[in-house]
Design a protein around this motif. Structure first.
Motif, PDB file in Angstrom:
ATOM      1  N   VAL A   1      15.414  42.656 -47.689  1.00 40.26           N
ATOM      2  CA  VAL A   1      16.488  41.227 -47.455  1.00 40.26           C
ATOM      3  C   VAL A   1      17.157  41.179 -49.724  1.00 40.26           C
ATOM      4  N   PHE A   2      16.441  41.203 -49.766  1.00 43.46           N
ATOM      5  CA  PHE A   2      17.055  40.843 -51.455  1.00 43.46           C
ATOM      6  C   PHE A   2      17.335  41.708 -51.958  1.00 43.46           C
ATOM      7  N   LYS A   3      17.037  43.004 -51.572  1.00 39.96           N
ATOM      8  CA  LYS A   3      18.655  44.726 -51.567  1.00 39.96           C
ATOM      9  C   LYS A   3      20.014  43.609 -50.836  1.00 39.96           C
ATOM     10  N   ASN A   4      20.145  43.424 -49.622  1.00 40.69           N
ATOM     11  CA  ASN A   4      21.096  42.856 -48.962  1.00 40.69           C
ATOM     12  C   ASN A   4      21.812  40.975 -49.783  1.00 40.69           C
ATOM     13  N   TYR A   5      21.193  41.046 -50.167  1.00 41.84           N
ATOM     14  CA  TYR A   5      21.037  39.779 -51.078  1.00 41.84           C
ATOM     15  C   TYR A   5      22.229  40.050 -51.939  1.00 41.84           C
ATOM     16  N   GLU A   6      22.172  41.201 -52.779  1.00 35.46           N
ATOM     17  CA  GLU A   6      23.148  41.973 -53.615  1.00 35.46           C
ATOM     18  C   GLU A   6      24.366  41.699 -53.140  1.00 35.46           C
ATOM     19  N   ASP A   7      24.533  41.545 -51.608  1.00 39.30           N
ATOM     20  CA  ASP A   7      25.889  41.862 -51.056  1.00 39.30           C
ATOM     21  C   ASP A   7      26.247  40.305 -50.850  1.00 39.30           C
TER      22      ASP A   7
END
Length: 97
Positions: A75-81
């Motif tokens: 989820v945190f990786k996706n938050y980047e976008d």
């Protein structure tokens, strides 16, 4: 002593629904983690693309362990976008009563 936080997550409007689904998907696993006392995501009542997460952990180690989980990291990786602004995390003091 438990640790209580409110995460305030400002999302890009076109990513809001996708982000809410992703957070909702990790709720059961998160609530099943050792040390998780509460993990309650809520969208903003005003309809803005903002998500709040009320969370309480038995201690800092449990909180840190949650952030080390693969599903949380995804989820945190996706938050980047998805993020319109950095996540704001507010630690709350113990209750008044």
């Amino acid at each position: 002593m438990s640790l209580t936080y409110i995460a305030e997550i400002d999302l890009k409007a076109d990513c809001f629904d996708q982000a809410c689904r992703a957070v909702a998907e990790i709720v059961p696993a998160t609530r099943g983690e050792a040390g998780c006392e509460r993990f309650d995501p809520h969208p903003a009542a005003d309809g803005s693309p903002r998500l709040y997460i009320y969370e309480r952990w038995t201690n800092r180690a449990a909180f840190d362990q949650h952030h080390a989980q693969d599903y949380t990291r995804k989820v945190f990786k996706n938050y980047e976008d998805w993020l319109a602004a950095p996540v704001r995390l507010t630690e709350l003091a113990n209750g008044l009563a």
